[in-house]
Enzyme design. Sequence first.
Site, mmCIF file in Angstrom:
data_model
loop_
_atom_site.group_PDB
_atom_site.id
_atom_site.type_symbol
_atom_site.label_atom_id
_atom_site.label_comp_id
_atom_site.label_asym_id
_atom_site.label_seq_id
_atom_site.Cartn_x
_atom_site.Cartn_y
_atom_site.Cartn_z
ATOM 1 N N CYS A 124 0.808 -1.231 0.000
ATOM 2 C CA CYS A 124 0.000 0.000 0.000
ATOM 3 C C CYS A 124 0.832 1.268 0.000
ATOM 4 O O CYS A 124 0.291 2.363 0.039
ATOM 5 C CB CYS A 124 -0.974 0.003 1.174
ATOM 6 S SG CYS A 124 -0.205 0.193 2.797
ATOM 7 N N CYS A 146 14.168 0.496 11.906
ATOM 8 C CA CYS A 146 13.601 1.349 12.943
ATOM 9 C C CYS A 146 12.195 1.730 12.478
ATOM 10 O O CYS A 146 12.022 2.575 11.597
ATOM 11 C CB CYS A 146 14.497 2.578 13.103
ATOM 12 S SG CYS A 146 13.998 3.673 14.423
#
Length: 169
Positions: A124, A146
Site C-alpha cells: 500500500c 527502525c
Amino acid sequence: MSIFGNSIFGHKAPDTAPEAASAVGGKGAEKTDAQWREELTPGEYHVLRQAGTERPYTGEYWDTHTAGVYQCRACGTELFTSKEKFDSHCGWPSFWAPLAEGNVRYIHDRTLGMDRVEVRCASCDSHLGHVFEGEGFGTPTDQRYCINSISIRLVPQEDAQVSGTEQEN
C-alpha cells in the site's frame, strides 16, 4: 543482500513500485487521500501517508516482547515477526530483517539534511520507518529496521496460528 549502495537504489523490483502495487492487487494502492483520511486516525495518517515519525519511547511496540507477526496497520500485509525484533534502545521497535524482502520497499531519503533509507509497505506504499546498517548491533544482518509503532499492528502468535492454519478437531 545489502540494501545499501547500488543493490537497491535504481533497481526496483517490478511489483514494489506504487503504480505496480495496484496492478498486482496491492491492498490500498488505489485508495484516494480522502479514503485514507477516513480510515486512519490523524496520527496514523500523519505517519503512514505523510512519512511522519512518532516520538521515541511513546509507541505501543517499542518495548514489546510478545511473540507474533507485525502487519502493516494500513493494509494488513505481514511485514516483520517477533523473531527478528531486538532491543536497540532507540525508542522505536527494531527488527534486523523483514519477514520477506518483497513485503517492503526502499526509498533513498535525503530529507532533513540526512542520507537515509526509508522503508515502505510494498502493498500500500505506507511509510513504516527507516533502516540503518553498520551500527554494531550483534544481529545476523547488522541492520536496524527502525519502525514506527503506529505503522504496524501486532498479531500475537496464538491469534496468528488460528487465522493462518486450519484447526484440527
